[in-house]
Design an enzyme around this catalytic site. Structure first.
Site, PDB file in Angstrom:
ATOM      1  N   GLY A  52       0.928 -13.908   5.063  1.00 25.14           N
ATOM      2  CA  GLY A  52       0.025 -13.365   6.310  1.00 25.14           C
ATOM      3  C   GLY A  52       0.632 -13.526   7.387  1.00 25.14           C
ATOM      4  N   SER A  95      43.321  38.571   2.029  1.00 27.03           N
ATOM      5  CA  SER A  95      42.354  38.336   1.319  1.00 27.03           C
ATOM      6  C   SER A  95      42.530  37.659  -0.156  1.00 27.03           C
ATOM      7  CB  SER A  95      41.526  39.472   1.216  1.00 27.03           C
ATOM      8  OG  SER A  95      40.778  39.782   2.346  1.00 27.03           O
ATOM      9  N   ARG A 143       0.836  -1.259  -0.213  1.00 23.24           N
ATOM     10  CA  ARG A 143      -0.038   0.069   0.020  1.00 23.24           C
ATOM     11  C   ARG A 143       0.869   1.283  -0.099  1.00 23.24           C
ATOM     12  NH1 ARG A 143      -3.584  -2.358   4.693  1.00 23.24           N
ATOM     13  NH2 ARG A 143      -1.597  -3.667   5.114  1.00 23.24           N
ATOM     14  N   ASN A 167       0.331   2.037   7.125  1.00 21.89           N
ATOM     15  CA  ASN A 167       0.125   1.244   5.758  1.00 21.89           C
ATOM     16  C   ASN A 167       0.280   2.112   4.408  1.00 21.89           C
ATOM     17  OD1 ASN A 167      -0.114  -1.301   7.147  1.00 21.89           O
ATOM     18  ND2 ASN A 167      -2.377  -0.438   7.752  1.00 21.89           N
TER      19      ASN A 167
HETATM   20  C1  UD1 Z   1      -2.775  -6.027  11.054  1.00 24.70           C
HETATM   21  C2  UD1 Z   1      -3.974  -6.775  11.742  1.00 24.70           C
HETATM   22  C3  UD1 Z   1      -5.103  -5.887  11.899  1.00 24.70           C
HETATM   23  C4  UD1 Z   1      -4.522  -4.659  12.862  1.00 24.70           C
HETATM   24  C5  UD1 Z   1      -3.382  -4.073  12.044  1.00 24.70           C
HETATM   25  C6  UD1 Z   1      -2.622  -3.099  13.124  1.00 24.70           C
HETATM   26  C7  UD1 Z   1      -4.018  -9.045  10.439  1.00 24.70           C
HETATM   27  C8  UD1 Z   1      -4.515  -9.915   9.628  1.00 24.70           C
HETATM   28  N1  UD1 Z   1      -4.485  -7.775  10.772  1.00 24.70           N
HETATM   29  O1  UD1 Z   1      -3.353  -5.477   9.670  1.00 24.70           O
HETATM   30  O2  UD1 Z   1      -6.276  -6.400  12.661  1.00 24.70           O
HETATM   31  O3  UD1 Z   1      -5.718  -3.963  12.967  1.00 24.70           O
HETATM   32  O4  UD1 Z   1      -2.388  -4.838  11.742  1.00 24.70           O
HETATM   33  O5  UD1 Z   1      -1.809  -2.264  12.636  1.00 24.70           O
HETATM   34  O6  UD1 Z   1      -2.916  -9.395  11.072  1.00 24.70           O
HETATM   35  N2  UD1 Z   1       3.851  -9.455   8.017  1.00 24.70           N
HETATM   36  C9  UD1 Z   1       5.003 -10.252   8.114  1.00 24.70           C
HETATM   37  N3  UD1 Z   1       4.567 -11.324   7.059  1.00 24.70           N
HETATM   38  C10 UD1 Z   1       3.562 -11.659   6.314  1.00 24.70           C
HETATM   39  C11 UD1 Z   1       2.468 -10.710   6.407  1.00 24.70           C
HETATM   40  C12 UD1 Z   1       2.865  -9.378   7.228  1.00 24.70           C
HETATM   41  O7  UD1 Z   1       5.772 -10.395   8.566  1.00 24.70           O
HETATM   42  O8  UD1 Z   1       3.296 -12.552   5.778  1.00 24.70           O
HETATM   43  C13 UD1 Z   1       4.327  -8.145   8.789  1.00 24.70           C
HETATM   44  C14 UD1 Z   1       4.134  -6.823   7.990  1.00 24.70           C
HETATM   45  O9  UD1 Z   1       5.598  -6.427   7.298  1.00 24.70           O
HETATM   46  C15 UD1 Z   1       3.820  -5.775   8.721  1.00 24.70           C
HETATM   47  C16 UD1 Z   1       2.850  -6.589   9.858  1.00 24.70           C
HETATM   48  O10 UD1 Z   1       3.212  -7.979   9.665  1.00 24.70           O
HETATM   49  O11 UD1 Z   1       4.928  -5.119   9.765  1.00 24.70           O
HETATM   50  C17 UD1 Z   1       1.559  -6.507   9.716  1.00 24.70           C
HETATM   51  O12 UD1 Z   1       0.978  -6.540   8.366  1.00 24.70           O
HETATM   52  P1  UD1 Z   1       0.081  -5.570   7.529  1.00 24.70           P
HETATM   53  O13 UD1 Z   1       0.009  -6.200   6.346  1.00 24.70           O
HETATM   54  O14 UD1 Z   1       0.602  -4.293   7.631  1.00 24.70           O
HETATM   55  O15 UD1 Z   1      -1.191  -5.941   8.531  1.00 24.70           O
HETATM   56  P2  UD1 Z   1      -2.551  -4.894   8.497  1.00 24.70           P
HETATM   57  O16 UD1 Z   1      -3.186  -4.906   7.366  1.00 24.70           O
HETATM   58  O17 UD1 Z   1      -1.991  -3.472   8.989  1.00 24.70           O
HETATM   59 MG    MG Z   2      -0.118  -2.634   8.993  1.00 24.56          MG
END
Ligand code: UD1
Ligand code: MG
Length: 478
Positions: A91, A420, A27, A242
């Site tokens: 995820g 200078s 994003r 994000n």
């Molecule tokens: C996540 C939560 C959401 C919460 C929000 C808070 C989930 C499904 N949702 O959403 O409920 O309100 O955070 O900020 O968890 N990451 C990994 N490996 C992966 C996927 C993600 O390490 O496979 C890491 C990302 O780099 C990031 C963190 O996990 O630092 C969170 O992932 P992100 O995709 O930002 O989740 P949100 O959509 O923000």
């Molecule tokens: Mg996030």
């Protein structure tokens, strides 16, 4: 229970911290991995690691890396945390599955998100204490921000109850659930045994086709395990980043916090909203920071020093009672007490400016040591040089430090007067008390107390100009 650490405080031994930092950050629409974007002058991930380091030792912190893993690891290598690789990012639930085998020795695990950078050590400790007190399988850190859109929402079992029924991601909310104001921060505590038993049961039947760690709330609850939530007092602390707009908002918030900390300690900052002050900057009481100043990196500013508008100071130590006038650019240098710099001066890396030195407009100093009381008021270049106390550098003086291949040093003694527009061809030494005539090109060393003049002699021809004009006139008429 949490005990005091560093200087009286002891860190937790029986809990690991896992930081999820493997995602790309789609994003953000950026080439750079999300967790390496910066707020307050430091990467998102380094803020999170720094907060976690207040709770456990670095070797108990496991950072999950995946997208551009090596780059991310290098960027935070200084902390000495461990890393777990999640080569494919399926995820947040999948991320923790990947990390699970590394943390089996710990009874509990605190899960942090690499993109929630304002989190403080105290709040992680609050979560950890609550988790232990409640003897829960899963404890969720929540918050109630003004705008909950985009976050997962926390469905409590009953109003006012600590117990949680489930977490519902924004995209899956029913219209009734949309009115829930309490969000999931993405920060949790788990019993490791609960993860071991139930994490394998997550399913990817959701909008993104991923394994959601958030589903663990419902899974554990359905299995009769205890799932609770504790709300952070300040929602701002758990805001995620994000999008670039969210990052900018967090950056502004963090800088405001820094400015407020400095003002509370006696620093005057006019229009703090216009200043860019990094989180690690230190400023002593009675210093004055004018509008549109940038203080970056590990900069320190001493008491009663004034930094005037549009100056950018990075990784510098500036003493007391210094004035940095408008539009100066200072990097990786030090400035002694009482110095007077600028306007429009530039200190490049490795410059040591002594007490009461004056550096005026359009003077560039690079990797040079100027002892106390040196004056270089106008239009000079001083590179790879050492200049003794009380020496005067005239307007337009240039140290010719580069011969096209190598850099050479210029040594000027105490109480020297460099006239200078002189060029000093390095390597060269000018000893104490010497005089250099204006407009000289100095290529040989000058002994103490001598006068050196290196320029064409002036020739004056009386009446020459008048005679020339007369010749012109005669030609035109004839
Ligand atoms: C996540 C939560 C959401 C919460 C929000 C808070 C989930 C499904 N949702 O959403 O409920 O309100 O955070 O900020 O968890 N990451 C990994 N490996 C992966 C996927 C993600 O390490 O496979 C890491 C990302 O780099 C990031 C963190 O996990 O630092 C969170 O992932 P992100 O995709 O930002 O989740 P949100 O959509 O923000
Ligand atoms: Mg996030």
């Amino acid at each position: 229970m949490s005990k005091k650490h560093a200087g009286g405080q002891q860190k937790e031994a029986n809990v690991a911290v896992v930081i999820m930092a493997a995602g790309k950050g789609t994003r953000l629409k950026s080439r750079k991995p999300k967790v390496l974007h910066e707020v307050g002058g430091r990467t998102l991930l380094s803020h999170v690691i720094a907060a976690a380091s207040g709770v456990v030792d670095a070797k108990q912190i496991f950072t999950i890396v995946g997208h551009e893993a090596e780059r991310v690891q290098n960027a935070v290598a200084e902390f000495g945390t461990r890393f777990v690789e999640q080569p494919e990012q399926r995820g947040t639930g999948h991320a923790i599955q990947t990390a699970l085998k590394s943390i089996t020795d710990y009874e509990n695990v605190l899960v942090l998100s690499g993109d929630v950078p304002l989190i403080r050590t105290e709040t992680i400790e609050q979560l950890w204490r609550f988790h232990q007190k409640e003897d829960a399988a899963m404890t969720i850190l929540t918050a109630a921000p003004e705008n909950p859109n985009g976050y997962g929402r926390v469905v409590r079992r009953r109003a006012g109850s600590a117990e949680v029924e489930s977490i519902v991601e924004d995209e899956a909310l029913t219209s009734a659930q949309r009115s829930i104001k309490e969000i999931n921060s993405g920060i949790y505590a788990f019993k490791t045994s609960a993860l071991e038993q139930y994490l394998g049961g997550l399913k990817a039947n959701n909008a993104r086709g991923e394994l959601y760690l958030t589903d663990m709330a419902g899974v554990l609850r359905a299995a009769g395990e205890r799932v609770v939530a504790v709300q952070a007092e300040d929602a701002a602390e758990v805001l995620g980043a994000n999008t670039l707009a969210e990052l900018a908002a967090l950056d502004a918030r963090m800088r405001a916090t820094t400015a407020n900390r400095l003002m509370a300690a006696g620093v005057t900052i006019f229009r703090p909203d216009t200043c860019v002050i990094d989180a690690g900057v230190e400023v002593e009481a009675d210093a004055i920071i004018e509008p549109f100043v940038q203080l970056l990196g590990r900069t320190k500013i001493g008491a009663e020093t004034r930094v005037r508008s549009f100056s950018v100071i990075e990784n510098c130590t500036v003493g007391e009672r210094v004035i940095i006038r408008q539009s100066c650019v200072l990097a990786d240098s030090s400035v002694g007490d009482g110095a007077d710099i600028g306007p429009f001066a530039r200190l490049r890396p490795g410059s040591e400016i002594g007490e009461d030195v004056h550096i005026g407009n359009f003077v560039e100093v690079k990797k040079s040591k100027l002892h106390a009381g040196v004056k270089a008021g106008h239009l000079a270049y001083l590179g790879d040089s050492e200049i003794g106390a009380g020496t005067n550098i005239g307007a337009g003086v240039i140290t010719c430090n580069y011969d096209g291949v190598h850099k050479h040093a210029t040594r000027i003694g105490k109480g020297v007067f460099v006239g200078s527009d002189s060029t000093l061809v390095a390597p060269i030494a000018i000893d104490d008390g010497a005089y250099i005539g204006a407009g000289s090109c100095i290529t040989k060393d000058v002994p103490a107390g001598a006068l050196a003049v290196g320029r064409g002699r002036q020739v004056t021809k009386e009446g020459w100009a008048e005679a020339r004009r007369a010749r012109r006139k005669a030609q035109e008429q004839g």
